[in-house]
Design an enzyme around this catalytic site. Structure first.
Site, PDB file in Angstrom:
ATOM      1  N   HIS A 133       0.881  -1.172   0.000  1.00  0.00           N
ATOM      2  CA  HIS A 133       0.000   0.000   0.000  1.00  0.00           C
ATOM      3  C   HIS A 133       0.923   1.227   0.000  1.00  0.00           C
ATOM      4  CE1 HIS A 133      -2.667   3.023   1.869  1.00  0.00           C
ATOM      5  NE2 HIS A 133      -3.680   2.267   1.501  1.00  0.00           N
ATOM      6  N   ASP A 210       3.136  -4.271   7.981  1.00  0.00           N
ATOM      7  CA  ASP A 210       1.920  -3.473   7.883  1.00  0.00           C
ATOM      8  C   ASP A 210       0.751  -4.446   8.035  1.00  0.00           C
ATOM      9  OD1 ASP A 210      -0.395  -2.328   6.939  1.00  0.00           O
ATOM     10  OD2 ASP A 210       0.493  -1.476   5.126  1.00  0.00           O
ATOM     11  N   GLN A 213      -4.511  -5.010   7.092  1.00  0.00           N
ATOM     12  CA  GLN A 213      -5.522  -5.926   6.550  1.00  0.00           C
ATOM     13  C   GLN A 213      -5.439  -7.319   7.190  1.00  0.00           C
ATOM     14  OE1 GLN A 213      -7.882  -4.867   4.735  1.00  0.00           O
ATOM     15  NE2 GLN A 213      -7.097  -2.967   3.865  1.00  0.00           N
ATOM     16  N   LYS A 236     -10.420  -0.383  10.550  1.00  0.00           N
ATOM     17  CA  LYS A 236     -10.555  -1.597   9.731  1.00  0.00           C
ATOM     18  C   LYS A 236     -10.888  -2.812  10.602  1.00  0.00           C
ATOM     19  CE  LYS A 236      -7.189  -0.020   6.318  1.00  0.00           C
ATOM     20  NZ  LYS A 236      -8.021   0.535   5.256  1.00  0.00           N
ATOM     21  N   CYS A 374      -4.900   2.608  -3.569  1.00  0.00           N
ATOM     22  CA  CYS A 374      -3.653   3.119  -2.971  1.00  0.00           C
ATOM     23  C   CYS A 374      -2.525   2.100  -3.131  1.00  0.00           C
ATOM     24  CB  CYS A 374      -3.832   3.495  -1.499  1.00  0.00           C
ATOM     25  SG  CYS A 374      -5.105   4.715  -1.230  1.00  0.00           S
TER      26      CYS A 374
HETATM   27  N1  C6P Z   1      -6.352   0.671   2.885  1.00  0.00           N
HETATM   28  C1  C6P Z   1      -8.201   0.266   1.344  1.00  0.00           C
HETATM   29  O1  C6P Z   1      -9.266   0.565   0.815  1.00  0.00           O
HETATM   30  P1  C6P Z   1      -4.974   4.019   7.232  1.00  0.00           P
HETATM   31  O2  C6P Z   1      -5.544   4.869   6.143  1.00  0.00           O
HETATM   32  O3  C6P Z   1      -3.764   4.640   7.875  1.00  0.00           O
HETATM   33  O4  C6P Z   1      -5.976   3.550   8.226  1.00  0.00           O
HETATM   34  O5  C6P Z   1      -4.480   2.664   6.512  1.00  0.00           O
HETATM   35  C2  C6P Z   1      -3.593   2.723   5.433  1.00  0.00           C
HETATM   36  C3  C6P Z   1      -3.345   1.348   4.923  1.00  0.00           C
HETATM   37  C4  C6P Z   1      -2.098   0.784   5.101  1.00  0.00           C
HETATM   38  N2  C6P Z   1      -1.834  -0.463   4.711  1.00  0.00           N
HETATM   39  C5  C6P Z   1      -2.758  -1.231   4.130  1.00  0.00           C
HETATM   40  C6  C6P Z   1      -2.411  -2.638   3.746  1.00  0.00           C
HETATM   41  C7  C6P Z   1      -4.040  -0.729   3.908  1.00  0.00           C
HETATM   42  O6  C6P Z   1      -4.955  -1.498   3.330  1.00  0.00           O
HETATM   43  C8  C6P Z   1      -4.333   0.612   4.282  1.00  0.00           C
HETATM   44  C9  C6P Z   1      -5.672   1.215   3.981  1.00  0.00           C
HETATM   45  C10 C6P Z   1      -7.673   1.104   2.490  1.00  0.00           C
HETATM   46  O7  C6P Z   1      -7.553  -0.693   0.969  1.00  0.00           O
HETATM   47  C11 C6P Z   1      -7.765   2.563   2.199  1.00  0.00           C
HETATM   48  S1  C6P Z   1      -6.666   3.045   0.908  1.00  0.00           S
END
Ligand code: C6P
Length: 416
Positions: A133, A210, A213, A236, A374
Site C-alpha cells: 500500500h 503493515d 488488513q 478496519k 492506494c
Molecule cells: N487501505 C483500502 O481501501 P490508514 O488509512 O492509515 O488507516 O491505513 C492505510 C493502509 C495501510 N496499509 C494497508 C495494507 C491498507 O490497506 C491501508 C488502507 C484502504 O484498501 C484505504 S486506501
C-alpha cells in the site's frame, strides 16, 4: 454477541445474531438492502463499540495523565485499559510496546522518521515489496530522500505473491530495514511473513509489518511473528477512525528518538533541554484520541468474544463461495489468485471501466471499492489502471455475494 470466548470457540457463527450487532447494516440504499462489501477500506462498528464511545463521552471524558480529579483518572484508566487490551490481543510483551497513533499510515511514518532518520545513511537500503500500500512506500521514499538511502523492491509473480527467491537475493549487506504488508489490501495475498522475518533476522535486519488488513481477519501474535514493528488501524477492525497502533519491540523503541514534541511526551522541560517521557508516552505528543482508544478497546473485546479463528474460518468459506459465483460471470477476471488469500476479490470486467461497475452496483445497494486501492504499483504490474474490489467481513453473507454476481450480469447487459 456477548464476549464469551469458550462458548463460541470453533463454533459456526450465527450470522443473524452477529448482524444484529451492526445497526448500519440494516438500512436500504437506493431502495435495496445494503450489502456492504467495502470492509478493506473501512469496516463497520458493532453497537458495543458505539456504546463504549458514547458512554465514555457521556460519563468519563477529561484529559488523560494530567489531572488529579476523578474524571481525569477515569479517562486515564479507560485509555490505558484499552492499551492493555490491545497488548493482550496481539500478544505483545508489555504495554510499553503499544504506541497509539492515528492509524497504520501514521505508525509507519513514525518508524520511518524516528528510526529511519537515525539509522539510515548514504547507500543504505530499505527493502519493501511490489505489493505494498502507498502507506508502506511513500514514508520510506521520504526518509530515503532525507538520508541518501535507497528503496529496493521485491518483485511479485502473476498470482500476486512475492518472489521469495528474489527477496532473499535482494536482502543484502546494505539492507537496514525490511518493510512489508502482512496481507495485501488490493489482492488479498497473505504474505509469507514468517519466512521473511526468519531471513531478515538471520542477517540482523529489523522487520516492520503493515498489519492493516491482517488484524481484523486472523489471530496475530507479534511475539510469535518475531517482527520488530507491527502497524494497524482501528477503523478496519470494527473500531473508530483516527486511532491506530504501532507495536514496537521495546528494545527498538527505547533507543529511538521522539518524532513529535509537545505535552505528555516529556518528564521535564527547561530552556536548557528536555527529558523525554518513558515508553510508550515518549511517542504520544499532545492530547491523544482518548475516545478512539476506548472504542478500539471495545472492538478488541468484541473480536475476542467471537474468536479470531471463527472469523478466519467464516471468511474463508465466504471467499470460496464468492469466488465461485463471480467466476461464473462472463468476462470477469480476478486479479490476485494466490492460494490462501484473505477475503478480498479484486476483479475487472472486460471492456467496462471499474468506476462504471462501482456506480451501477451501488444502484443495487451494493458497496464495493473501485480504483487503484492506494497500490498503484500493483495495478502497473497487472497492466490495469484500476480494479473493482469486493472485500468481506464475518458479517457478510453468501446471499450478498450472489447479489453482487447478479448485479455484475446486469452491468454486462448494459454494456453489451
Ligand atoms: N487501505 C483500502 O481501501 P490508514 O488509512 O492509515 O488507516 O491505513 C492505510 C493502509 C495501510 N496499509 C494497508 C495494507 C491498507 O490497506 C491501508 C488502507 C484502504 O484498501 C484505504 S486506501
Amino acid at each position: 454477541m456477548s464476549a464469551n470466548p469458550e462458548a463460541v470457540l470453533n463454533a459456526e457463527l450465527d450470522i443473524e445474531t452477529v448482524r444484529a450487532d451492526f445497526p448500519i447494516l440494516h438500512q436500504e440504499v437506493n431502495g435495496r438492502t445494503l450489502a456492504y462489501l467495502d470492509n478493506a477500506a473501512s469496516a463497520q462498528r458493532p453497537r458495543q463499540v458505539i456504546d463504549a464511545v458514547s458512554h465514555y463521552y457521556s460519563s468519563d471524558h477529561a484529559n488523560v495523565h494530567r489531572g488529579v480529579h476523578t474524571l481525569s483518572q477515569r479517562a486515564t484508566d479507560a485509555f490505558e485499559g484499552a492499551r492493555a487490551k490491545v497488548r493482550r490481543f496481539i500478544n505483545a510483551g508489555s504495554d510499553k510496546e503499544i504506541v497509539w497513533t492515528r492509524g497504520t499510515t501514521e505508525a509507519i511514518n513514525l518508524v520511518a522518521q524516528s528510526w529511519g532518520r537515525t539509522h539510515l545513511g548514504e547507500g543504505d537500503e530499505v527493502l519493501i515489496t511490489w505489493l505494498e500500500h502507498h502507506a508502506n512506500i511513500v514514508p520510506w521514499q521520504i526518509v530515503c530522500e532525507q538520508t541518501g538511502a535507497r528503496l529496493v523492491v521485491t518483485p511479485m509473480d502473476d498470482t500476486g505473491q512475492i518472489r521469495l527467491d528474489e527477496f532473499e537475493r535482494l536482502l543484502g549487506p546494505k539492507t537496514r530495514m525490511v518493510a512489508l504488508g502482512h496481507v495485501s489490501n488490493a489482492l488479498g495475498t497473505v504474505n509469507p511473513v514468517r519466512d521473511v522475518v526468519a531471513m531478515a533476522k538471520a542477517r540482523d535486519v529489523p522487520v516492520l509489518l503493515d498489519g492493516a488488513q491482517a488484524v481484523p481477519h486472523m489471530a496475530v501474535d507479534v511475539q510469535d511473528l518475531d517482527c520488530d514493528f507491527y502497524a494497524f488501524s482501528g477503523h478496519k477492525m470494527f473500531g473508530p477512525t483516527g486511532i491506530g497502533v504501532l507495536y514496537g519491540r521495546e528494545s527498538m523503541l527505547a533507543e529511538m528518538p521522539p518524532w513529535q514534541g509537545g505535552g505528555d511526551m516529556i518528564l521535564a522541560v527547561s530552556f536548557d533541554g528536555t527529558v523525554y517521557n518513558e515508553l510508550p508516552w515518549k511517542f504520544e505528543a499532545g492530547t491523544p484520541n482518548i475516545a478512539g482508544a476506548v472504542g478500539l478497546g471495545a472492538a478488541v473485546d468484541y473480536l475476542d468474544g467471537i474468536g479470531m479463528s471463527n472469523i478466519a474460518n467464516r471468511e474463508a468459506s465466504l471467499l470460496a463461495h464468492a469466488t465461485r459465483v463471480l467466476e461464473e460471470v462472463p468476462g470477469l477476471r480476478i486479479i490476485g489468485t494466490a492460494p490462501g488469500k484473505a477475503a478480498v476479490i479484486s476483479f475487472i470486467l472486460e471492456g467496462i471501466h471499474p468506476h462504471d461497475i462501482g456506480t451501477i452496483v451501488d444502484h443495487e445497494g451494493i458497496a464495493i471499492r473501485t480504483g487503484h486501492h492506494c497500490a498503484m504499483p500493483i495495478m502497473e504490474h497487472f497492466g490495469v489502471p484500476a480494479t473493482a474490489r469486493a472485500s468481506f467481513a464475518f458479517y457478510n453473507t453468501e446471499e450478498e455475494a450472489d447479489r453482487l454476481a447478479q448485479a455484475l450480469l446486469k452491468v454486462r447487459e448494459m454494456f453489451a
